[in-house]
Design a protein around this motif. Sequence first.
Motif, PDB file in Angstrom:
ATOM      1  N   UNK A  18       0.832  -1.204   0.000  1.00 13.15           N
ATOM      2  CA  UNK A  18       0.000   0.000   0.000  1.00 13.15           C
ATOM      3  C   UNK A  18       0.869   1.257   0.000  1.00 13.15           C
ATOM      4  N   UNK A  19       1.996   1.212   0.699  1.00 13.38           N
ATOM      5  CA  UNK A  19       2.909   2.354   0.675  1.00 13.38           C
ATOM      6  C   UNK A  19       3.473   2.571  -0.727  1.00 13.38           C
ATOM      7  N   UNK A  20       3.834   1.465  -1.368  1.00 13.69           N
ATOM      8  CA  UNK A  20       4.401   1.578  -2.712  1.00 13.69           C
ATOM      9  C   UNK A  20       3.357   2.099  -3.695  1.00 13.69           C
ATOM     10  N   UNK A  21       2.124   1.636  -3.553  1.00 18.70           N
ATOM     11  CA  UNK A  21       1.067   2.077  -4.461  1.00 18.70           C
ATOM     12  C   UNK A  21       0.804   3.570  -4.319  1.00 18.70           C
ATOM     13  N   UNK A  22       1.000   4.097  -3.104  1.00 18.42           N
ATOM     14  CA  UNK A  22       0.767   5.522  -2.896  1.00 18.42           C
ATOM     15  C   UNK A  22       1.765   6.371  -3.660  1.00 18.42           C
ATOM     16  N   UNK A  23       2.901   5.760  -4.058  1.00 14.87           N
ATOM     17  CA  UNK A  23       3.908   6.500  -4.820  1.00 14.87           C
ATOM     18  C   UNK A  23       3.619   6.482  -6.311  1.00 14.87           C
ATOM     19  N   UNK A  24       2.812   5.532  -6.748  1.00 10.93           N
ATOM     20  CA  UNK A  24       2.593   5.364  -8.169  1.00 10.93           C
ATOM     21  C   UNK A  24       1.703   6.479  -8.717  1.00 10.93           C
ATOM     22  N   UNK A  25       2.253   7.298  -9.536  1.00 10.30           N
ATOM     23  CA  UNK A  25       1.502   8.363 -10.184  1.00 10.30           C
ATOM     24  C   UNK A  25       1.526   8.122 -11.691  1.00 10.30           C
ATOM     25  N   UNK A  26       0.344   7.920 -12.288  1.00  9.98           N
ATOM     26  CA  UNK A  26       0.323   7.662 -13.727  1.00  9.98           C
ATOM     27  C   UNK A  26       1.015   8.786 -14.492  1.00  9.98           C
ATOM     28  N   UNK A  27       1.920   8.419 -15.359  1.00  8.51           N
ATOM     29  CA  UNK A  27       2.644   9.392 -16.158  1.00  8.51           C
ATOM     30  C   UNK A  27       2.359   9.157 -17.632  1.00  8.51           C
ATOM     31  N   UNK A  28       2.329  10.235 -18.370  1.00  8.08           N
ATOM     32  CA  UNK A  28       2.132  10.102 -19.807  1.00  8.08           C
ATOM     33  C   UNK A  28       3.362   9.432 -20.422  1.00  8.08           C
ATOM     34  N   UNK A  29       3.152   8.529 -21.379  1.00  6.63           N
ATOM     35  CA  UNK A  29       4.301   7.956 -22.075  1.00  6.63           C
ATOM     36  C   UNK A  29       5.010   9.028 -22.902  1.00  6.63           C
ATOM     37  N   UNK A  30       6.286   8.834 -23.117  1.00  2.00           N
ATOM     38  CA  UNK A  30       7.059   9.800 -23.885  1.00  2.00           C
ATOM     39  C   UNK A  30       6.986   9.493 -25.382  1.00  2.00           C
ATOM     40  N   UNK A  31       6.935  10.560 -26.170  1.00  3.10           N
ATOM     41  CA  UNK A  31       6.981  10.452 -27.621  1.00  3.10           C
ATOM     42  C   UNK A  31       7.985  11.474 -28.151  1.00  3.10           C
ATOM     43  N   UNK A  32       8.748  11.087 -29.160  1.00  4.07           N
ATOM     44  CA  UNK A  32       9.681  12.000 -29.811  1.00  4.07           C
ATOM     45  C   UNK A  32       9.229  12.204 -31.249  1.00  4.07           C
TER      46      UNK A  32
END
Length: 323
Positions: A18-32
Motif C-alpha cells: 500500500x505504501x508503494x502504491x501511494x507513490x505510483x503516479x500515472x505518467x504520460x508515455x514519452x513520444x519524440x
Amino acid sequence: MDNAIPELAIPELDNISRQLMSLEKPQKPKMLVVDDEPDNLDLLYRTFRRDFQVLRAESGVMALDVLATEGEVAVIISDQRMPEMKGTEFLSKTVPQFPNTMRIILTGFTDVEDLVEAINSGQVYKYITKPWDPNELKAVVQRAAETYELLKQRTEELRRAQAQTNLLSAIVHVAQSSSSLEDCLEPIAIAFGRNFLAYGCILQLVEGNALVAGQGTYSTADGLENWLDQDPLAKAAIANQQMQVAVNIPTDDALASVGHYQTSGVQAHLIVPITYRGEVLAVLSLQWKKPCKLREDELTLIHLSAQQVALALTCTRYYRPVV
C-alpha cells in the motif's frame, strides 16, 4: 514454465504494498517527433500533447541528443526526408539502445527501397504518407504505444525471472559450500543488490537481538557506511521480526531528519530480518538513492528469499564441510 512467485497472504507485505502504491503516479508515455519543418513539429505536438509527453527535434542529429538526455521513449515519429540524415538512418541508430521503442516514418515521397529495408529489418513499425490523416495517425500511434508497453512488460518479466533464478541459485550455493557464517555474507549481499538494482546492500549478523560488528557484516557498495546500529528501521525489524520499509525518505517526517539519511543520500530503505524459529539471525539492508519502486511480486520474492537465507545461515552454523 511459469516463473511467477506464488501469492502469499502476508500482512506486512500488504502494508508495504500500500505504501508503494501511494507513490505510483500515472505518467504520460514519452513520444519524440522529428521533422525539419517547424509547422509539422507544432502540428504533431498539438495532436498528441494530451496523451503523451511530446519531445521535439528538427533533425536526426538533434533527436539523438534528445534521446541521450531523456532516455527511452515509447514512440518515435520521424520525417523521412531531412537534411544531414534520413529518417530511416536516424531510426536505425536508435535500435541498439532502445529496441522496444516503436518507430513510425512520415514520408511524402516514394522512398520504397529505404522503407522496405527499414520495415523488414524491424527498424520501422509503420510508415504514414504525407499529408497524413490525423485520425489514422492517432490510431497507428495508439497501437504502437500499446505494443511498446507489451514489449517492455515482457522484457522486464524475462529480466526478473533470470534475476530471481540467479538469486535463489546463489543462496543454494552458499548453503552448500560456505565454511563459516562470514563466508555466506558476501555472495548473498551481492545477489540481492544486483537482483533489486540497489545502490547498496548490507547483510549483518545478529546475536542476542543485537547487530554483530566487524566480520559479521558485508556491504556491496564501495565506501558504503554502515549505520544500521543507529537506524530506527533496523531496530524495529529486529524487535518486531517484520520487514520495514521507507519508500520515500525525503517526505517521511519521522526519518527525513535522521542524520545518516541526510548525509548518505539514501531515499529509500528496506530492512529484512532473517529469522529462523523465532530467532533473528541477521538483517538485510537494501538502499536506493531514489524513491522505491518495488513491485508486489518482488516483495514476495524478498520474503521467500529471506527464508532461504535463514536456512543457509542455519546450515552453515551447525554444519561445516570437511576440508
